[in-house]
Design a protein around this motif. Structure first.
Motif, PDB file in Angstrom:
ATOM      1  N   GLY A  37      43.638 -46.733  21.829  1.00 12.79           N
ATOM      2  CA  GLY A  37      44.736 -47.249  21.139  1.00 12.79           C
ATOM      3  C   GLY A  37      45.321 -45.809  20.338  1.00 12.79           C
ATOM      4  N   VAL A  38      44.827 -44.686  20.519  1.00  9.19           N
ATOM      5  CA  VAL A  38      45.248 -43.507  19.911  1.00  9.19           C
ATOM      6  C   VAL A  38      46.176 -42.594  21.164  1.00  9.19           C
ATOM      7  CG1 VAL A  38      44.712 -41.470  18.684  1.00  9.19           C
ATOM      8  CG2 VAL A  38      43.310 -43.356  18.309  1.00  9.19           C
ATOM      9  N   ALA A  39      47.135 -42.519  20.782  1.00  7.59           N
ATOM     10  CA  ALA A  39      48.123 -41.922  21.713  1.00  7.59           C
ATOM     11  C   ALA A  39      47.773 -40.010  21.564  1.00  7.59           C
ATOM     12  CB  ALA A  39      49.654 -41.966  21.251  1.00  7.59           C
ATOM     13  N   ALA A  40      47.812 -39.502  22.715  1.00  3.72           N
ATOM     14  CA  ALA A  40      47.533 -38.329  22.741  1.00  3.72           C
ATOM     15  C   ALA A  40      48.292 -37.341  21.920  1.00  3.72           C
ATOM     16  CB  ALA A  40      47.650 -37.620  24.504  1.00  3.72           C
ATOM     17  N   ALA A  41      49.553 -37.624  21.442  1.00  2.00           N
ATOM     18  CA  ALA A  41      50.486 -36.918  20.622  1.00  2.00           C
ATOM     19  C   ALA A  41      49.919 -37.093  19.110  1.00  2.00           C
ATOM     20  CB  ALA A  41      51.975 -37.508  20.847  1.00  2.00           C
ATOM     21  N   ASP A  42      49.216 -38.192  18.936  1.00  2.00           N
ATOM     22  CA  ASP A  42      48.949 -38.234  17.557  1.00  2.00           C
ATOM     23  C   ASP A  42      47.329 -37.724  17.503  1.00  2.00           C
ATOM     24  OD1 ASP A  42      50.862 -39.673  17.040  1.00  2.00           O
ATOM     25  OD2 ASP A  42      50.145 -41.712  17.782  1.00  2.00           O
ATOM     26  N   ALA A  43      46.611 -37.334  18.545  1.00  2.00           N
ATOM     27  CA  ALA A  43      45.249 -36.537  18.379  1.00  2.00           C
ATOM     28  C   ALA A  43      45.113 -35.157  17.998  1.00  2.00           C
ATOM     29  CB  ALA A  43      44.575 -37.057  19.713  1.00  2.00           C
ATOM     30  N   SER A  44      44.535 -34.865  16.995  1.00  2.00           N
ATOM     31  CA  SER A  44      44.441 -33.560  16.514  1.00  2.00           C
ATOM     32  C   SER A  44      43.357 -32.711  17.201  1.00  2.00           C
ATOM     33  CB  SER A  44      44.222 -33.567  14.961  1.00  2.00           C
ATOM     34  OG  SER A  44      42.943 -34.046  14.628  1.00  2.00           O
ATOM     35  N   GLY A  45      42.610 -33.271  17.978  1.00  2.00           N
ATOM     36  CA  GLY A  45      41.728 -32.680  18.533  1.00  2.00           C
ATOM     37  C   GLY A  45      40.775 -33.496  19.541  1.00  2.00           C
ATOM     38  N   PRO A  46      39.818 -33.049  20.256  1.00  2.00           N
ATOM     39  CA  PRO A  46      39.090 -33.885  21.068  1.00  2.00           C
ATOM     40  C   PRO A  46      38.515 -35.052  20.620  1.00  2.00           C
ATOM     41  CG  PRO A  46      38.266 -31.333  21.446  1.00  2.00           C
ATOM     42  CD  PRO A  46      39.249 -31.374  20.183  1.00  2.00           C
ATOM     43  N   MET A  47      38.422 -36.088  21.565  1.00  2.00           N
ATOM     44  CA  MET A  47      38.080 -37.365  21.142  1.00  2.00           C
ATOM     45  C   MET A  47      36.966 -38.037  22.005  1.00  2.00           C
ATOM     46  SD  MET A  47      41.623 -39.325  20.244  1.00  2.00           S
ATOM     47  CE  MET A  47      40.773 -41.006  19.928  1.00  2.00           C
ATOM     48  N   SER A  48      36.362 -38.686  21.731  1.00  2.00           N
ATOM     49  CA  SER A  48      35.398 -39.772  22.424  1.00  2.00           C
ATOM     50  C   SER A  48      35.958 -40.855  22.487  1.00  2.00           C
ATOM     51  CB  SER A  48      33.743 -39.611  22.198  1.00  2.00           C
ATOM     52  OG  SER A  48      33.336 -38.289  21.718  1.00  2.00           O
ATOM     53  N   GLY A  49      35.572 -41.810  23.639  1.00  2.00           N
ATOM     54  CA  GLY A  49      36.176 -43.345  23.667  1.00  2.00           C
ATOM     55  C   GLY A  49      36.664 -43.419  24.970  1.00  2.00           C
ATOM     56  N   ARG A  50      37.341 -44.627  25.054  1.00  2.00           N
ATOM     57  CA  ARG A  50      37.730 -45.377  26.310  1.00  2.00           C
ATOM     58  C   ARG A  50      39.151 -45.323  26.418  1.00  2.00           C
ATOM     59  NH1 ARG A  50      38.837 -50.646  26.710  1.00  2.00           N
ATOM     60  NH2 ARG A  50      38.378 -50.740  24.338  1.00  2.00           N
ATOM     61  N   PRO A  51      39.587 -44.823  27.738  1.00  2.00           N
ATOM     62  CA  PRO A  51      40.982 -44.856  28.113  1.00  2.00           C
ATOM     63  C   PRO A  51      41.695 -46.103  27.961  1.00  2.00           C
ATOM     64  CG  PRO A  51      39.893 -43.573  29.766  1.00  2.00           C
ATOM     65  CD  PRO A  51      38.953 -44.198  28.856  1.00  2.00           C
ATOM     66  N   THR A  52      42.814 -46.309  27.243  1.00  2.00           N
ATOM     67  CA  THR A  52      43.348 -47.747  27.067  1.00  2.00           C
ATOM     68  C   THR A  52      44.961 -47.533  27.443  1.00  2.00           C
ATOM     69  OG1 THR A  52      43.846 -46.968  24.856  1.00  2.00           O
ATOM     70  CG2 THR A  52      42.063 -48.505  25.415  1.00  2.00           C
ATOM     71  N   SER A  53      45.275 -46.398  28.198  1.00  3.49           N
ATOM     72  CA  SER A  53      46.568 -46.460  28.543  1.00  3.49           C
ATOM     73  C   SER A  53      46.828 -44.862  29.566  1.00  3.49           C
ATOM     74  CB  SER A  53      47.791 -46.475  27.824  1.00  3.49           C
ATOM     75  OG  SER A  53      49.019 -46.451  28.748  1.00  3.49           O
ATOM     76  N   SER A  54      47.260 -45.072  30.608  1.00  2.00           N
ATOM     77  CA  SER A  54      47.168 -43.780  31.423  1.00  2.00           C
ATOM     78  C   SER A  54      48.637 -43.854  32.616  1.00  2.00           C
ATOM     79  CB  SER A  54      46.148 -43.668  32.169  1.00  2.00           C
ATOM     80  OG  SER A  54      45.990 -44.676  33.343  1.00  2.00           O
ATOM     81  N   SER A  55      48.988 -42.647  33.039  1.00  2.63           N
ATOM     82  CA  SER A  55      49.814 -42.613  34.076  1.00  2.63           C
ATOM     83  C   SER A  55      49.275 -42.201  35.387  1.00  2.63           C
ATOM     84  CB  SER A  55      51.047 -41.339  33.856  1.00  2.63           C
ATOM     85  OG  SER A  55      51.882 -41.405  34.863  1.00  2.63           O
ATOM     86  N   THR A  56      49.205 -43.353  36.158  1.00  9.90           N
ATOM     87  CA  THR A  56      48.383 -43.611  37.360  1.00  9.90           C
ATOM     88  C   THR A  56      48.821 -42.506  38.453  1.00  9.90           C
ATOM     89  OG1 THR A  56      48.169 -45.809  37.168  1.00  9.90           O
ATOM     90  CG2 THR A  56      47.534 -44.825  39.193  1.00  9.90           C
ATOM     91  N   LEU A  57      47.886 -42.015  38.884  1.00 14.28           N
ATOM     92  CA  LEU A  57      48.144 -40.985  40.112  1.00 14.28           C
ATOM     93  C   LEU A  57      49.341 -41.468  41.173  1.00 14.28           C
ATOM     94  CD1 LEU A  57      45.364 -40.495  42.896  1.00 14.28           C
ATOM     95  CD2 LEU A  57      45.191 -42.518  41.032  1.00 14.28           C
TER      96      LEU A  57
END
Length: 374
Positions: free
Chosen positions: A76-96
């Motif tokens: 639930g945390v957007a990449a733009a809001d992350a201040s550093g590396p995170m552990s966790g589970r992807p909840t949204s992506s841009s598919t290849l």
């Protein structure tokens, strides 16, 4: 190469689809508009945010036009809001991109079709549909309100104005039914009944069947006038994130129990095969799969039953504990598969019956089959 149009042409030219109109759509939709200002890339066991304003513009574009899936949200945390590396589970992506157009090609969508997309995500696949079909023919539904708002901004910036809905994609969008096709950019454990009711006779449902072992299979089902649906798996080794209502629930910490012990009849490494893991998931649909240095571990989310394998002097042995004999279920399916010559996933199919039963079968509809959880 830093020209976005040239990068799009290069990307589209490397992808094989039967309908060249999907390559034209890839060339026409600027993917950079859909990745926002940041994305996550894997770094070991963590996810590292990469911010656009901190990256060389040419390098950013080369990343955007790689034929890869870029994760844009972790728990639930957007990449733009992350201040550093995170552990966790992807909840949204841009598919290849290649997967998007191969899936749309598999769905058999042609000009003039009316399509419901389940899972707007970043909006990239929605824009590709709009480019091919026209905005008025595209309906897309997103479960996450924040993602839905961002996707709308991206799609509008690309010059498209389809019918966008925020809500539960598993319920479809009955207000605009019937559709010629439903395409899901998330995986499901079973086909939601609403999808069947909202597709016209002869229309298609293209989705990924997955589960709590995270095995998956891409399938196109054709809906019949008697309310049934049937189709074969494409055999592509792909994976989409499960629809959020279908995600596995949390389970207690795993504590290993000895239980009943016996020799195994098959090598546990079979469940690490793409089709073998898919079969294991069919046979034990409420179980999770883990691997250890010396075998595999199955833990049933519903009952707490467990099975774990280890090497023995003359091969392998399994320990089973709890009301379900998980390894027995998995082993029987694997032996059936081996007895048929270990066919690939493309030899499997699926039927949805009028009573709601959903079966995955091997070889032919009257062959060995396993019911999906519904």
């Amino acid at each position: 190469m830093t020209d976005p149009a040239a990068l799009r042409r290069h990307l589209a030219g490397a992808i094989h689809v039967d309908d060249p109109a999907w390559r034209d759509a890839l060339e026409g939709v600027p993917r950079e508009l859909f990745l926002g200002d940041a994305l996550f890339r894997p770094t070991g066991t963590q996810w590292e945010p990469v911010h656009r304003d901190e990256t060389d513009p040419g390098e950013w574009l080369r990343m955007v036009y790689q034929d890869t899936t870029w994760v844009t949200q972790i728990d639930g945390v957007a990449a733009a809001d992350a201040s550093g590396p995170m552990s966790g589970r992807p909840t949204s992506s841009s598919t290849l991109p290649s997967l998007i157009v191969r899936m749309l090609d598999l769905a058999g969508i042609r000009g003039g079709a009316k399509v419901l997309e389940i899972g707007t995500g970043t909006g990239y696949s929605t824009a590709i549909l709009c480019h091919r079909l026209g905005d008025e023919q595209v309906f897309s539904i997103e479960y996450d309100p924040g993602l839905a708002t961002a996707a709308a901004d991206h799609i509008h910036a690309a010059g498209h104005f389809p019918n966008l809905v925020t809500g539960d994609g598993l319920a479809g969008h009955k207000d605009a039914a019937e559709y010629d096709a439903i395409v899901a950019t998330c995986a499901v454990r079973h086909i939601p009944p609403a999808w069947l009711f909202q597709v016209r006779d002869g229309g298609t449902i293209t989705t990924t069947i997955s589960g709590w072992m995270l095995a998956s299979g891409l399938i196109r089902l054709t809906v019949q006038d008697d309310g049934t649906a049937t189709g074969r798996f494409a055999g592509n080794q792909i994976g989409y994130m499960l629809a959020r209502p279908h995600e596995r629930p949390p389970r207690p910490l795993y504590y290993q129990h000895s239980g009943q012990t016996r020799p195994t009849r098959v090598n546990p490494a079979l469940v690490e095969d793409w089709t073998g893991q898919f079969l294991a998931q069919l046979a034990a649909p409420s179980a999770e799969l883990m691997t250890s240095g010396d075998g595999v571990i199955l833990v049933d989310v519903a009952t707490g039953s467990q099975a774990w394998t280890e090497s023995a002097a003359d091969g392998w042995q399994v320990h089973q504990h709890g009301p379900l004999h998980l390894w027995d279920q998995v082993e029987d399916a694997l032996i059936t598969w081996q007895g048929a010559g270990s066919p690939s996933q493309s030899d499997f199919g699926m039927t949805v019956e009028t009573d709601g039963t959903q079966r995955v079968w091997m070889g032919a509809p009257d062959g060995p089959s396993w019911n999906l959880p519904v």
